[in-house]
Design a protein around this motif. Structure first.
Motif, PDB file in Angstrom:
ATOM      1  N   ASP A 178      91.794  10.331  23.863  1.00  0.00           N
ATOM      2  CA  ASP A 178      92.467   8.690  23.428  1.00  0.00           C
ATOM      3  C   ASP A 178      92.357   7.885  22.797  1.00  0.00           C
ATOM      4  O   ASP A 178      91.785   6.835  23.177  1.00  0.00           O
ATOM      5  CB  ASP A 178      92.046   8.407  25.168  1.00  0.00           C
ATOM      6  N   ARG A 200      98.322   9.913  21.635  1.00  0.00           N
ATOM      7  CA  ARG A 200      98.817   8.808  22.333  1.00  0.00           C
ATOM      8  C   ARG A 200      98.975   7.672  22.279  1.00  0.00           C
ATOM      9  O   ARG A 200      98.349   6.738  21.725  1.00  0.00           O
ATOM     10  CB  ARG A 200      98.151   9.006  24.325  1.00  0.00           C
ATOM     11  N   PRO A 201     100.409   6.730  23.367  1.00  0.00           N
ATOM     12  CA  PRO A 201     100.573   5.797  23.124  1.00  0.00           C
ATOM     13  C   PRO A 201      99.575   4.586  23.320  1.00  0.00           C
ATOM     14  O   PRO A 201      99.476   3.612  22.597  1.00  0.00           O
ATOM     15  CB  PRO A 201     101.738   5.257  23.898  1.00  0.00           C
ATOM     16  N   ASN A 202      98.901   5.371  24.539  1.00  0.00           N
ATOM     17  CA  ASN A 202      97.567   4.188  24.634  1.00  0.00           C
ATOM     18  C   ASN A 202      96.348   4.540  24.135  1.00  0.00           C
ATOM     19  O   ASN A 202      95.167   3.892  24.739  1.00  0.00           O
ATOM     20  CB  ASN A 202      97.436   4.317  26.323  1.00  0.00           C
ATOM     21  N   LYS A 204      93.109   4.264  21.805  1.00  0.00           N
ATOM     22  CA  LYS A 204      93.159   3.057  21.053  1.00  0.00           C
ATOM     23  C   LYS A 204      92.722   3.861  19.586  1.00  0.00           C
ATOM     24  O   LYS A 204      91.741   4.495  19.735  1.00  0.00           O
ATOM     25  CB  LYS A 204      91.451   3.089  21.072  1.00  0.00           C
TER      26      LYS A 204
END
Length: 233
Positions: A178, A200-202, A204
């Motif tokens: 993440d 992952r799209p979210n 950072k």
């Protein structure tokens, strides 16, 4: 810069799984030159790097290949620096590292979760009989003393494919993370730079580098990674 380091620290603290993507800029503080800077190993070479470090040159001109890698790429006395050590500390807790570096300094720093994307210089073996060869024996000769075969380091040469298991492990690490931290790489070498596509799209993304990298959605700290990682808890 201090505010950005504070933000990076917060993201590290809150992340569940971190993945580091690193390059030659991490190891320059250990006395290992990078590749393409004015003091890099490709500066002033007689032929293109793509020619010198190719499987064709390895087999057709083994002595030339051997002289180049021994003179320019092996630094057996190099020690991990505080960047390696801080990343190892974080990876021991909740992370993994995918590196373009072939110097094994991340492993020497005690990092248990290292994927060597381009292999490493100390995985040395004979191309004829496949037997492992010590660094000392390779330093002495490009030919295997047992069978006369050409000896090589286990790094990915120009014209060779990335190991499929390495690719799978790298993609899995990206998909599990993440928080992505890019460090010490211009991030222009493919397929390494392609790894961001699997995040992952979210997730950072941070980059700690002396120059800006060309990727969307990246929080950048432009500066010396030694200063940045030295300021992290």
């Amino acid at each position: 810069m201090d505010q950005k380091i504070t933000e990076l620290q917060t993201d590290i603290d809150q992340a569940k799984h971190i993945v580091f993507l690193t390059g030659a800029g991490v190891s320059t503080h250990s006395g290992i030159p990078d590749y393409r800077s004015k003091n890099g190993i490709y500066n002033g070479v007689s032929e293109s790097p793509e020619t010198i470090l190719s499987s064709e040159t390895l087999h057709q001109r083994p002595e030339f290949f051997h002289e180049f890698v021994m003179k320019n790429m092996y630094f057996p006395d190099a020690k991990p620096n505080p960047i390696h050590q801080k990343m190892a500390q974080i990876c021991q807790e909740k992370g993994s590292l995918i590196t373009q570096n072939v110097d094994t300094l991340d492993t020497k720093a005690g990092n248990p979760h290292v994927t060597e994307f381009h292999g490493n210089l100390y995985n040395i073996y004979c191309t004829k009989c496949q037997q492992p060869v010590s660094y000392e024996d390779y330093a002495a000769s490009p030919y295997h003393k047992n069978c006369g075969g050409v000896v090589r380091p286990g790094i990915v040469l120009y014209g060779e494919e990335i190991d499929s298991q390495v690719l799978q492990a790298s993609v899995a690490a990206m998909q599990a993370s993440d928080l992505v931290i890019i460090c010490g790489t211009s991030f222009v070498v493919y397929p390494f730079a392609q790894l961001l596509a699997y995040r992952r799209p979210n997730a950072k993304i941070w980059a700690v580098n002396k120059t800006e990298i060309a990727a969307r959605g990246v929080n950048s700290i432009i500066g010396d990674a030694l200063d940045v990682f030295g300021a992290l808890r």
